[in-house]
Design a protein around this motif. Structure first.
Motif, PDB file in Angstrom:
ATOM      1  N   ASP A  25      30.072  56.192  44.699  1.00  0.00           N
ATOM      2  CA  ASP A  25      29.557  56.563  46.018  1.00  0.00           C
ATOM      3  C   ASP A  25      29.222  55.353  46.876  1.00  0.00           C
ATOM      4  N   ASP A  26      28.850  54.241  46.225  1.00  0.00           N
ATOM      5  CA  ASP A  26      28.525  53.040  46.990  1.00  0.00           C
ATOM      6  C   ASP A  26      29.671  52.018  47.031  1.00  0.00           C
ATOM      7  N   GLY A  27      30.897  52.452  46.652  1.00  0.00           N
ATOM      8  CA  GLY A  27      32.064  51.612  46.878  1.00  0.00           C
ATOM      9  C   GLY A  27      32.449  50.666  45.770  1.00  0.00           C
ATOM     10  N   ARG A  32      30.992  45.723  45.354  1.00  0.00           N
ATOM     11  CA  ARG A  32      31.511  46.745  46.255  1.00  0.00           C
ATOM     12  C   ARG A  32      32.776  46.269  46.967  1.00  0.00           C
ATOM     13  N   MET A  33      33.682  47.194  47.171  1.00  0.00           N
ATOM     14  CA  MET A  33      34.876  46.900  47.946  1.00  0.00           C
ATOM     15  C   MET A  33      34.508  46.692  49.415  1.00  0.00           C
ATOM     16  N   LYS A  34      35.163  45.730  50.036  1.00  0.00           N
ATOM     17  CA  LYS A  34      34.985  45.502  51.472  1.00  0.00           C
ATOM     18  C   LYS A  34      36.202  46.033  52.218  1.00  0.00           C
ATOM     19  N   LYS A  35      35.983  46.487  53.441  1.00  0.00           N
ATOM     20  CA  LYS A  35      37.065  46.966  54.280  1.00  0.00           C
ATOM     21  C   LYS A  35      37.502  45.868  55.233  1.00  0.00           C
ATOM     22  N   GLY A  36      38.792  45.880  55.558  1.00  0.00           N
ATOM     23  CA  GLY A  36      39.324  44.870  56.457  1.00  0.00           C
ATOM     24  C   GLY A  36      40.557  44.227  55.870  1.00  0.00           C
ATOM     25  N   SER A  37      41.201  43.370  56.648  1.00  0.00           N
ATOM     26  CA  SER A  37      42.453  42.750  56.216  1.00  0.00           C
ATOM     27  C   SER A  37      42.428  41.229  56.282  1.00  0.00           C
ATOM     28  N   SER A  38      41.265  40.648  56.536  1.00  0.00           N
ATOM     29  CA  SER A  38      41.194  39.185  56.611  1.00  0.00           C
ATOM     30  C   SER A  38      41.401  38.584  55.234  1.00  0.00           C
ATOM     31  N   ARG A  39      41.715  37.298  55.208  1.00  0.00           N
ATOM     32  CA  ARG A  39      41.928  36.622  53.935  1.00  0.00           C
ATOM     33  C   ARG A  39      40.669  36.648  53.080  1.00  0.00           C
ATOM     34  N   ALA A  40      39.501  36.488  53.689  1.00  0.00           N
ATOM     35  CA  ALA A  40      38.245  36.486  52.940  1.00  0.00           C
ATOM     36  C   ALA A  40      38.002  37.849  52.291  1.00  0.00           C
ATOM     37  N   VAL A  41      38.265  38.910  53.049  1.00  0.00           N
ATOM     38  CA  VAL A  41      38.095  40.260  52.495  1.00  0.00           C
ATOM     39  C   VAL A  41      39.085  40.495  51.369  1.00  0.00           C
ATOM     40  N   LEU A  44      40.094  41.109  45.579  1.00  0.00           N
ATOM     41  CA  LEU A  44      40.886  40.696  44.418  1.00  0.00           C
ATOM     42  C   LEU A  44      40.017  40.155  43.282  1.00  0.00           C
ATOM     43  N   SER A  45      38.705  40.145  43.463  1.00  0.00           N
ATOM     44  CA  SER A  45      37.794  39.738  42.391  1.00  0.00           C
ATOM     45  C   SER A  45      37.010  40.923  41.813  1.00  0.00           C
ATOM     46  N   GLY A  52      31.648  43.587  35.814  1.00  0.00           N
ATOM     47  CA  GLY A  52      31.242  44.965  35.589  1.00  0.00           C
ATOM     48  C   GLY A  52      31.074  45.228  34.105  1.00  0.00           C
ATOM     49  N   THR A  53      30.964  46.491  33.740  1.00  0.00           N
ATOM     50  CA  THR A  53      30.734  46.885  32.343  1.00  0.00           C
ATOM     51  C   THR A  53      31.905  47.704  31.827  1.00  0.00           C
ATOM     52  N   LEU A  54      32.349  47.383  30.621  1.00  0.00           N
ATOM     53  CA  LEU A  54      33.411  48.115  29.942  1.00  0.00           C
ATOM     54  C   LEU A  54      32.784  49.093  28.958  1.00  0.00           C
ATOM     55  N   TYR A  55      33.225  50.363  29.010  1.00  0.00           N
ATOM     56  CA  TYR A  55      32.709  51.424  28.151  1.00  0.00           C
ATOM     57  C   TYR A  55      33.844  52.035  27.339  1.00  0.00           C
ATOM     58  N   VAL A  56      33.480  52.664  26.216  1.00  0.00           N
ATOM     59  CA  VAL A  56      34.422  53.453  25.425  1.00  0.00           C
ATOM     60  C   VAL A  56      33.833  54.849  25.249  1.00  0.00           C
TER      61      VAL A  56
END
Length: 696
Positions: free
Chosen positions: A376-378, A401-410, A415-416, A421-425
């Motif tokens: 819900d928070d991206g 969180r994912m950022k919106k936009g098309s600039s190189r910085a975004v 891409l990172s 994050g956390t990996l679960y099984v």
């Protein structure tokens, strides 16, 4: 009494699950004939808990999160018994009702179902057309020569569409109407069908290097013919690209740089050449594609360690003998090279000069695919399965969180996202006592196979480092030897978890479990409520509901949505839909959704005597469980990478003609170019003749 269609190949040429022996040999290194890698004694949670706390308490615990399935029957067959069927009904012309069509069918499934068959062709419904979009060897890069199977070189293959296409993605091409960007996996090579006079004991360097170039990924722009509806490749477009077994990749995330990933050629542990055995995958909300490295183990020779065995590496030479030409495929000489495969690869298809990345935070195992949804928070959540008998399925929850936009910085920020994050099984609990699960597929007393589950954390990666949640294992070890981490925390052994897709309409998650003929056989794990049939040769589909609909939840409910096989078999189940009005289905593999929320299922290794195919099934409403066959593929082929758009369906026809004994000189199929031409895997598009949407 029903007579099945003739089996594909001879009994001696067929492996468990219905695959040809040739497919097993080249695709997964005869995995089904090797010792099961998972020898742990993980107890199914329902077996342990049901007797300890009692059935009523179990049901109360599960009720908070579980999905209610059809009830009231003595078997998985559902409330309404199937009608008797004749031999002709398997071929679609007998007593069985034809699956619904017209206004009677679910929206998106209003077509006349294709009958099971063994035609050496792509068979589609009446009123639909098809064309081959791109095939193995078609030139897609500037300067690449026309395909000539008698004169293939590594250089020519590196500029041509690769072999054995699997996962498919279609993305928009900015500023170019009626064009899309097709991204495809090239899973593996089948040298006996590629090279005339091929000697499997003595491959040549040129054959090996062509094989390296035929693996990997392909990116090619495709264009719609507005007059006919056909979709064709656009050669030499500036976005077209080939990624091969020798392309440079970056290892990223928490294990990058670990001593476990360092080799003599790469003492940094951050750069690796190539990607292998890419099976299914996914697209991301930020415009990249994900590709799962699956049966990578078969490419590495002379494995001797316990970790090698857990990952299925053999102790001898490999099928393709690549270790003779590059020492990195010999574990005895480069013990860590195999640790650099078995990841999810992320590709930026809009930048043909970018370096693809292997995301170690998503763990290392036989990734069938990787599909993404946002919290819900991206933040990204990635679901992925480990395609092995008795192995597990996983979830990664990102912390950024994912950022919106098309600039190189975004773009660089997004891409990172898969590095932290956390990996679960997954660990599943059935709500029925173990005594009620007898391996036959008979329903327990409450009338459904269902229960609750939990996502068990394995490790968390941050910008400051990584932390293991598994006793006795470091974070590096968790991310590189993820199977062992799953063993230690008691994950639930599943029947080959393959593609996993969250519904874009309901948010429910569907897990395709292809088959497991070892279930309940000998000393192997017996049937349990989530895998209720012993010697399970047809597979099933699990429907999972995250607690309160939150993608980042650590709890979920589950039920069996579909138990595959002949509808006349009482152990089959189609979400409660009448079984006399559905298509037979066996061995679900890749899955996808259409715009209406129907689940589309491709099959791999059909055990019902018909060729593999593509099926659509309604997941909600009064026609929930209505399953219809949309197409079948040619002799020896598997249906892969389905994409269902509003007006078009795409499938990857993988390994056509892959029948035991087949060679270039003695082909088992004439698809796609007819007799006298070499058999070629290809991508096929299907559309309605009248130009209207699929199935409406």
């Amino acid at each position: 009494m029903r007579k099945p269609l003739p089996l594909i190949g001879t009994p001696s040429a067929s492996h468990p699950g219905g695959r040809s022996a040739l497919t097993c040999r080249f695709r997964c290194g005869d995995a089904c004939f090797q010792e099961v890698p998972n020898t742990t004694s993980n107890a199914y949670v329902g077996d342990v808990i049901a007797g300890a706390i009692g059935r009523r308490s179990m049901m109360r615990a599960a009720a908070a999160v579980t999905v209610v399935a059809a009830a009231g029957s003595a078997t998985v067959a559902g409330a309404r018994p199937a009608t008797a069927a004749t031999a002709d009904s398997v071929a679609g012309s007998g007593a069985r009702k034809k699956p619904g069509h017209g206004s009677r069918a679910a929206r998106g499934l209003r077509f006349d179902a294709v009958a099971p068959n063994t035609a050496d062709a792509v068979t589609v419904p009446d009123g639909y057309r098809q064309n081959v979009v791109v095939r193995w060897g078609d030139p897609i890069l500037r300067g690449a020569p026309a395909f000539d199977p008698e004169k293939q070189t590594a250089a020519s293959q590196a500029g041509q569409f690769g072999y054995n296409n699997d996962f498919l993605a279609l993305l928009p091409v900015p500023g170019e109407r009626h064009r899309q960007l097709l991204v495809a996996n090239h899973e593996y090579t089948d040298e006996v069908l590629m090279f005339r006079g091929y000697d499997p004991e003595n491959p040549t360097r040129q054959q090996v290097e062509v094989g390296w170039a035929a693996h990997g990924l392909g990116v090619v722009v495709v264009e719609e013919d507005r007059r006919t509806g056909a979709l064709t490749a656009v050669p030499r477009h500036h976005l077209n690209r080939r990624v091969t077994a020798t392309t440079e990749f970056r290892l990223t995330g928490p294990a990058a740089g670990s001593p476990l990933l360092r080799t003599s050629a790469d003492p940094t542990g951050r750069k690796v050449l190539g990607t292998l055995n890419n099976c299914s995958g996914g697209t991301t909300p930020w415009g990249t594609t994900l590709h799962g490295e699956e049966n990578f183990n078969q490419y590495f020779a002379h494995g001797t360690r316990a970790t090698d065995k857990r990952y299925g590496l053999g102790t001898g030479a490999t099928e393709r003998k690549w270790e003779r030409f590059d020492k990195r495929f010999d574990v005895g000489q480069e013990p860590n090279e195999s640790h650099r495969f078995g990841y999810v690869v992320e590709l930026d298809p809009y930048d043909p000069h970018s370096t693809p990345r292997k995301r170690t935070a998503l763990g290392r195992f036989k990734h069938e695919g990787a599909t993404v949804r946002l919290t819900d928070d991206g933040r990204p959540v990635v679901y992925t399965g480990d395609d092995e008998r008795f192995d597990y399925f996983y979830k990664f929850v990102g912390s950024k969180r994912m950022k919106k936009g098309s600039s190189r910085a975004v773009r660089e920020h997004n891409l990172s996202l898969l590095d932290e994050g956390t990996l679960y099984v997954a660990r599943l609990t059935g709500d029925s006592p173990a005594i009620e699960i007898d391996g036959s597929g008979k329903l327990p007393a409450d009338g459904e196979f269902d229960g609750s589950g939990e996502w068990i954390p394995l490790a968390t990666a941050t910008s400051r480092g990584a932390v293991s949640h598994v006793a006795g294992m470091s974070a590096d070890e968790v991310f590189v030897f993820t199977r062992l981490a799953g063993d230690k925390v008691g994950a639930t052994k599943m029947d080959r978890p393959e593609d996993i897709e969250p519904s874009p309409v309901t948010g429910k998650v569907y897990v395709a479990l292809t088959n497991n003929t070892n279930r309940g056989v000998g000393a192997n794990a017996p049937a349990d409520e989530a895998n209720p049939r012993n010697a399970n040769k047809h597979g099933h589909i699990l429907e999972l509901t995250e607690h309160r609909g939150r993608a980042d939840s650590t709890r979920f409910g589950w039920s069996l949505f579909l138990v595959a096989g002949d509808p006349d078999d009482p152990s089959t189940y189609f979400a409660g839909f009448p079984k006399d009005a559905v298509s037979p289905i066996s061995c679900p593999d890749n899955v996808a959704f259409d715009p209406h929320g129907n689940l589309w299922i491709s099959t791999d290794g059909n055990q019902l005597g018909s060729h593999d195919g593509l099926f659509g099934v309604a997941t909600r409403g009064e026609r929930r469980g209505e399953l219809k066959q949309f197409l079948t593929v040619p002799t020896g082929a598997e249906t892969c990478g389905p994409l269902v758009q509003g007006r078009r369906v795409l499938v990857a026809v993988q390994h056509p003609g892959e029948i035991a004994g087949a060679t270039v000189e003695k082909p088992a199929s004439a698809w796609p170019d007819g007799p006298g031409k070499i058999v070629r895997p290809a991508v096929v598009a299907v559309w309605r003749k009248d130009g209207e949407d699929i199935g409406v």
